[in-house]
Design an enzyme around this catalytic site. Structure first.
Site, PDB file in Angstrom:
ATOM      1  N   SER A  15       0.820  -1.212   0.000  1.00 35.63           N
ATOM      2  CA  SER A  15       0.000   0.000   0.000  1.00 35.63           C
ATOM      3  C   SER A  15       0.855   1.264   0.000  1.00 35.63           C
ATOM      4  CB  SER A  15      -0.926   0.006   1.221  1.00 35.63           C
ATOM      5  OG  SER A  15      -1.788  -1.099   1.212  1.00 35.63           O
ATOM      6  N   LYS A 131       5.288  -1.257  16.672  1.00 35.49           N
ATOM      7  CA  LYS A 131       5.496  -2.547  17.328  1.00 35.49           C
ATOM      8  C   LYS A 131       6.972  -2.830  17.623  1.00 35.49           C
ATOM      9  CE  LYS A 131       1.254  -4.410  15.414  1.00 35.49           C
ATOM     10  NZ  LYS A 131       0.797  -3.070  14.976  1.00 35.49           N
ATOM     11  N   TYR A 139       7.291 -10.085  15.166  1.00 38.83           N
ATOM     12  CA  TYR A 139       7.352  -9.031  14.161  1.00 38.83           C
ATOM     13  C   TYR A 139       7.990  -7.771  14.734  1.00 38.83           C
ATOM     14  CZ  TYR A 139       5.735  -5.118  11.297  1.00 38.83           C
ATOM     15  OH  TYR A 139       5.674  -3.964  10.552  1.00 38.83           O
ATOM     16  N   ASN A 171      -0.766   2.696  12.944  1.00 36.84           N
ATOM     17  CA  ASN A 171      -1.672   2.002  12.044  1.00 36.84           C
ATOM     18  C   ASN A 171      -1.957   2.874  10.814  1.00 36.84           C
ATOM     19  OD1 ASN A 171      -3.805  -0.050  11.382  1.00 36.84           O
ATOM     20  ND2 ASN A 171      -5.136   1.722  11.667  1.00 36.84           N
ATOM     21  N   VAL A 172      -1.567   2.398   9.637  1.00 35.25           N
ATOM     22  CA  VAL A 172      -1.811   3.146   8.403  1.00 35.25           C
ATOM     23  C   VAL A 172      -3.248   2.896   7.975  1.00 35.25           C
ATOM     24  CG1 VAL A 172      -1.113   3.544   6.011  1.00 35.25           C
ATOM     25  CG2 VAL A 172       0.610   2.989   7.746  1.00 35.25           C
ATOM     26  N   VAL A 179      -7.065  -2.695   9.961  1.00 35.99           N
ATOM     27  CA  VAL A 179      -8.333  -2.940  10.644  1.00 35.99           C
ATOM     28  C   VAL A 179      -9.535  -2.323   9.926  1.00 35.99           C
ATOM     29  CG1 VAL A 179      -8.139  -0.922  12.172  1.00 35.99           C
ATOM     30  CG2 VAL A 179      -9.447  -2.932  12.907  1.00 35.99           C
TER      31      VAL A 179
END
Length: 338
Positions: A15, A131, A139, A171-172, A179
């Site tokens: 993305s 993260k 990860y 979070n992109v 999500v």
């Protein structure tokens, strides 16, 4: 910085790689953009969709894997800039396939670093994640190791022109596998699965992510970690923004998942500087956190400062997220990701 430059994007069919390519072609005049990834079908689909954005045929599609150093060597010849986006990033996938995650996220990072130095690439910007801070999953641990590798790489390239820096995201919103599209897909069932009602996440648009990479290419000296100032949101509010009538089904924490995310730890506060729209974590190696060329006009954050999705001063509302989901930018992103 990007005009008349040859840019290599590892993991370029993701993305961010696709949006970076589209926006870079619109804003700058690069000499060439090389999309390097291992999935020929994703490259085929990207090439088909990008015909309208690339009338001068500046995008080149190359099959390869960051695990393959020899292939990287060939592709990096004549490259000025590298955006390293290739990664195994789905948390449960990494937990159940640890060897594969390490091969891509750590060994792949080492290959990119060595090839960049040997091919005299000017700048490398590597994508990181929240993260990587205080990681509890594989990860995050591999991305922390990757961050350390890219920062330390500047020690080994001091006699060269190559510099390495990192951009760290939350979070992109709307990116593949994230999500929001997941909830949109599940919304038709009338039930949205929630791992924990107290869970919070940082929220960043993909355009903001691209802006941060552009800035890192322009601003970096070497060893910096850039963190965008972005709002937080409760995952339950994300669900309500998608479907206010849906039933929220609590399913429990997945393997390796956190309740809240952190992008700057308390330990990092001693070498973190604040700017208008971002933070910059400077490396303590060689006392670079005192280097005026790296600090520039930054203001030192308070000792003990923590940038967490739980204690954020800025929060995204349900209405704001709904407006974003209905925006042209989001709809265009979904078209690129189909």
């Amino acid at each position: 910085m990007l005009n008349n430059k040859t840019i290599l994007i590892t993991g370029g069919t993701g993305s961010l790689g696709k949006t970076f390519t589209k926006l870079t072609l619109e804003k700058f005049n690069p000499k060439k953009i090389i999309i390097f990834s291992r999935d020929e079908m994703k490259q085929w689909n990207m090439a088909e969709k990008f015909e309208e954005f690339d009338p001068e045929k500046k995008i080149k599609y190359v099959i390869g894997d960051v695990r393959d150093k020899e292939r990287l060597h060939r592709v990096a010849q004549g490259v000025d800039l590298i955006m390293h986006a290739a990664a195994t990033k789905i948390v449960p996938t990494a937990e159940y396939n640890p060897f594969e995650c390490i091969k891509t996220n750590i060994n792949g990072a080492m290959n990119v670093i060595e090839v960049a130095i040997e091919q005299n690439v000017k700048k490398v910007v590597a994508l990181s994640t929240d993260k990587a801070c205080n990681p509890i999953n594989l990860y995050g641990a591999t991305k922390l190791a990757s961050d350390k590798l890219f920062i330390s790489a500047n020690l080994h390239s001091e006699n060269q022109d190559t510099s390495f820096s990192v951009v760290r995201y939350g979070n992109v919103m709307g990116s593949r596998g994230s999500v929001i599209p997941f909830f949109q897909k599940r919304s038709k069932t009338g039930i949205l699965p929630i791992t924990d009602k107290g869970m919070t996440r940082f929220m960043i648009t993909i355009d903001q992510g691209v802006r941060l990479v552009w800035h890192a290419f322009e601003d970096s000296v070497g060893g910096e970690i850039y963190v965008y100032k972005i709002p937080s949101m409760k995952v339950t509010d994300v669900a309500r923004a998608i479907n206010a009538e849906a039933k929220l089904k609590m399913i429990g924490i997945r393997a390796g998942e956190k309740i809240n995310e952190i992008m700057i730890t308390e330990e990092d506060s001693t070498n973190t500087y604040e700017f208008d729209w971002y933070y910059k974590i400077l490396p303590t190696l060689n006392q670079w956190h005192f280097d005026k060329n790296r600090i520039k006009n930054g203001k030192k954050v308070d000792k003990g400062f923590i940038y967490s999705s739980a204690n954020n001063s800025e929060w995204m509302t349900v209405e704001q997220l709904q407006n974003f989901i209905n925006s042209t930018d989001y709809l265009e992103l979904q078209k690129l990701n189909i």
